[in-house]
Design a protein around this motif. Sequence first.
Motif, mmCIF file in Angstrom:
data_model
loop_
_atom_site.group_PDB
_atom_site.id
_atom_site.type_symbol
_atom_site.label_atom_id
_atom_site.label_comp_id
_atom_site.label_asym_id
_atom_site.label_seq_id
_atom_site.Cartn_x
_atom_site.Cartn_y
_atom_site.Cartn_z
ATOM 1 N N PRO A 74 0.731 -1.273 -0.034
ATOM 2 C CA PRO A 74 -0.123 0.371 0.249
ATOM 3 C C PRO A 74 0.571 1.157 0.067
ATOM 4 C CG PRO A 74 -0.828 -1.127 2.275
ATOM 5 C CD PRO A 74 0.541 -2.332 1.378
ATOM 6 N N VAL A 75 0.472 2.550 -0.604
ATOM 7 C CA VAL A 75 1.435 3.863 -0.458
ATOM 8 C C VAL A 75 1.397 4.002 0.452
ATOM 9 C CG1 VAL A 75 -0.611 5.129 -1.504
ATOM 10 C CG2 VAL A 75 1.713 5.296 -1.717
ATOM 11 N N LYS A 76 0.507 3.614 1.569
ATOM 12 C CA LYS A 76 0.415 4.393 2.941
ATOM 13 C C LYS A 76 1.781 4.032 3.975
ATOM 14 C CE LYS A 76 -2.012 3.775 7.120
ATOM 15 N NZ LYS A 76 -0.279 3.681 7.946
ATOM 16 N N GLU A 77 2.339 2.611 3.276
ATOM 17 C CA GLU A 77 3.364 2.431 3.793
ATOM 18 C C GLU A 77 4.658 2.979 3.502
ATOM 19 O OE1 GLU A 77 4.288 -0.236 6.277
ATOM 20 O OE2 GLU A 77 1.788 -0.565 6.233
ATOM 21 N N ILE A 78 4.277 3.573 2.068
ATOM 22 C CA ILE A 78 5.704 4.996 1.381
ATOM 23 C C ILE A 78 5.437 5.821 2.385
ATOM 24 C CG2 ILE A 78 6.863 5.097 -0.213
ATOM 25 C CD1 ILE A 78 7.342 2.095 -0.205
ATOM 26 N N SER A 89 5.221 -6.279 -4.669
ATOM 27 C CA SER A 89 5.253 -5.704 -5.813
ATOM 28 C C SER A 89 4.812 -3.781 -5.194
ATOM 29 C CB SER A 89 4.490 -5.371 -7.190
ATOM 30 O OG SER A 89 3.252 -5.687 -6.455
ATOM 31 N N PHE A 90 4.496 -2.699 -6.233
ATOM 32 C CA PHE A 90 4.545 -1.646 -5.664
ATOM 33 C C PHE A 90 3.307 -0.948 -6.501
ATOM 34 C CE2 PHE A 90 8.440 -1.947 -3.885
ATOM 35 C CZ PHE A 90 8.544 -1.448 -2.635
ATOM 36 N N ALA A 132 2.697 3.990 -5.813
ATOM 37 C CA ALA A 132 4.041 4.457 -4.929
ATOM 38 C C ALA A 132 4.905 5.020 -6.207
ATOM 39 C CB ALA A 132 4.057 3.254 -4.450
ATOM 40 N N TYR A 133 5.108 4.543 -7.027
ATOM 41 C CA TYR A 133 6.102 5.243 -7.742
ATOM 42 C C TYR A 133 6.209 7.177 -7.957
ATOM 43 C CZ TYR A 133 8.157 0.493 -8.219
ATOM 44 O OH TYR A 133 8.301 -0.470 -8.701
#
Length: 302
Positions: free
Chosen positions: A222-226, A248-249, A253-254
Amino acid sequence: MIPKYEEIMLPLLKYLADGKERGLSDSHDVLASQFKLTEDELRELLPSGRQPIFRNRVGWAKSYLKKAGLLTSPMRGRFRISEKGLSLLKESPTEITSKFLTRYDDFVEFRSGKKDKTGVLQTQLTNETDQTPEESLEYAYQKLHSELSKELLSIVKSCSPAFFERLVIDLLITMGYGGSRKEAGQAMGKSGDGGIDGIINEDKLGLDVIYLQAKRWENSVPVKEIRDFTGALASKKAKKGIFITTSSFPASAYQFVGQVDYKIILIDGERLASLMIEHSVGLSPVNTYHIKAIDSDYFEEN
């Protein structure tokens, strides 16, 4: 579409029909124009990234015609049509293939490399393909690499979280980061450290540090982790981080790491396995094959 090397042989022979000496570069350019290849097609590389596919195929087409005796090389790097080649063009062939070239004993000997007990050349050629030998080797290697990558990632996913974190440190040290393993994993394995799993020196002198997050994950991260990892970097007044996962992302996220002021590298499972293969982490070599080519400079007489 880039023509196969067999599709290049007849146009190349016709181009040389005037009997003039040519080099590979001017032949390449003329043939590229004849086949109406785009700039993107001309830039398309072999899997190794070392040579354009079309240039490689022109080279092999020339080599095969030469092995059949249809071309001669009056001097290094130059070639022209032979009497045998001119004779063939008078037959008005519609195509020239490797199978077609088996009418010439020199080519059969080149491909088979042996004669039968009576001294007669064997005409059966095995493993026919529309790829050049170099392409066949590179694509076979690529397939082996892909299968190994899948198997390796499957094993990594089955390891414990603690082992995975050690694996990440081993990989980064092998890639040239940090000093000793003891120095590299200063905080590895410590939970509750603001979303930071470890710290590694960017270089062996420790001029800068990189913060790590290493997580085994089944689904897309999840983008939250990033975002949380970025917040952890901010709390440490750090500017560089690496987030490594076995999954994967998402595209978001990117997009996120591309917008923040921090240098964050995202390494997904596929890239992780590829890096492990490249740097031989958890792997040992089975066979090594050295592909060699003629050193023309060695044979040049002054």
